[in-house]
Write a protein that holds these residues in place. Structure first.
Motif, PDB file in Angstrom:
ATOM      1  N   SER A   1      12.546  15.837  -6.117  1.00  0.00           N
ATOM      2  CA  SER A   1      13.965  15.473  -6.143  1.00  0.00           C
ATOM      3  C   SER A   1      14.784  16.468  -5.323  1.00  0.00           C
ATOM      4  N   GLY A   2      14.351  17.724  -5.322  1.00  0.00           N
ATOM      5  CA  GLY A   2      15.029  18.734  -4.511  1.00  0.00           C
ATOM      6  C   GLY A   2      14.900  18.445  -3.032  1.00  0.00           C
ATOM      7  N   LEU A   3      13.710  17.997  -2.633  1.00  0.00           N
ATOM      8  CA  LEU A   3      13.510  17.613  -1.232  1.00  0.00           C
ATOM      9  C   LEU A   3      14.415  16.457  -0.852  1.00  0.00           C
ATOM     10  N   ALA A   4      14.570  15.506  -1.773  1.00  0.00           N
ATOM     11  CA  ALA A   4      15.440  14.355  -1.506  1.00  0.00           C
ATOM     12  C   ALA A   4      16.892  14.802  -1.362  1.00  0.00           C
ATOM     13  N   VAL A   5      17.329  15.683  -2.248  1.00  0.00           N
ATOM     14  CA  VAL A   5      18.699  16.189  -2.175  1.00  0.00           C
ATOM     15  C   VAL A   5      18.912  16.938  -0.861  1.00  0.00           C
ATOM     16  N   LYS A   6      17.987  17.821  -0.536  1.00  0.00           N
ATOM     17  CA  LYS A   6      18.113  18.614   0.690  1.00  0.00           C
ATOM     18  C   LYS A   6      18.088  17.721   1.935  1.00  0.00           C
ATOM     19  N   GLY A   7      17.193  16.727   1.929  1.00  0.00           N
ATOM     20  CA  GLY A   7      17.112  15.820   3.071  1.00  0.00           C
ATOM     21  C   GLY A   7      18.372  14.999   3.234  1.00  0.00           C
ATOM     22  N   GLY A   8      18.875  14.491   2.119  1.00  0.00           N
ATOM     23  CA  GLY A   8      20.103  13.697   2.176  1.00  0.00           C
ATOM     24  C   GLY A   8      21.300  14.527   2.583  1.00  0.00           C
ATOM     25  N   TYR A   9      21.373  15.724   2.064  1.00  0.00           N
ATOM     26  CA  TYR A   9      22.480  16.622   2.403  1.00  0.00           C
ATOM     27  C   TYR A   9      22.455  16.943   3.897  1.00  0.00           C
ATOM     28  N   GLY A  10      21.262  17.204   4.402  1.00  0.00           N
ATOM     29  CA  GLY A  10      21.118  17.469   5.835  1.00  0.00           C
ATOM     30  C   GLY A  10      21.529  16.272   6.667  1.00  0.00           C
TER      31      GLY A  10
END
Length: 148
Positions: free
Chosen positions: A37-46
């Motif tokens: 979920s952290g990867l998803a948040v980081k990817g979306g934020y980027g």
């Protein structure tokens, strides 16, 4: 009666410092995310940051007064009988605080014409309350820094 948050958090003389700290809070929360979920948040934020270099900053500037309005009743309630820190109070009332803050973004997301932003928000909305709750200690600290 404690002064309204608007008087301190929306004070024009503090604007640059408050905005800098809010953006740093968001960056820190995103950075701290772990796992899938952290990867998803980081990817979306980027991806949202790629929409425009100042997209996040402009969004924060536009939404901040509404967030302050939603925090106001919590701040007043805490100050009526303060025990511990405002951060502690927000954590103890995380459902109410998270729902109040998410109401702002839920109301505004339909207004954007940026499909990548809508897609990112939609994909993470299910876990947004958990993410907001995790950010409440930092939110409380920020509020206290400028209003305490």
């Amino acid at each position: 009666m404690v002064a309204a948050l608007k008087e301190s958090l929306l004070d024009e003389s503090k604007r640059d410092a408050v905005m800098r700290d809010v953006l740093a809070l968001i960056d820190a929360e995103v950075s701290d995310k772990k796992g899938a979920s952290g990867l998803a948040v980081k990817g979306g934020y980027g991806a949202v940051k790629k929409v425009g270099p100042s997209y996040i900053e402009r969004a924060v500037e536009q939404l901040w007064p509404e967030f302050v309005d939603k925090l106001e009743p919590l701040w007043q309630s805490y100050n009526a009988a303060p025990v511990g820190s405002f951060s502690d109070y927000l954590v103890a009332n995380s459902d109410q605080a998270s729902d109040a803050l998410l109401a702002v973004t839920d109301e505004r997301i339909d207004e954007t014409d940026k499909s990548v932003v809508k897609k990112f928000y939609g994909s993470l909305r299910g876990s947004a309350k958990k993410n907001v709750a995790e950010a409440l200690p930092r939110v409380g600290d920020l509020v206290t820094t400028y209003a305490g």
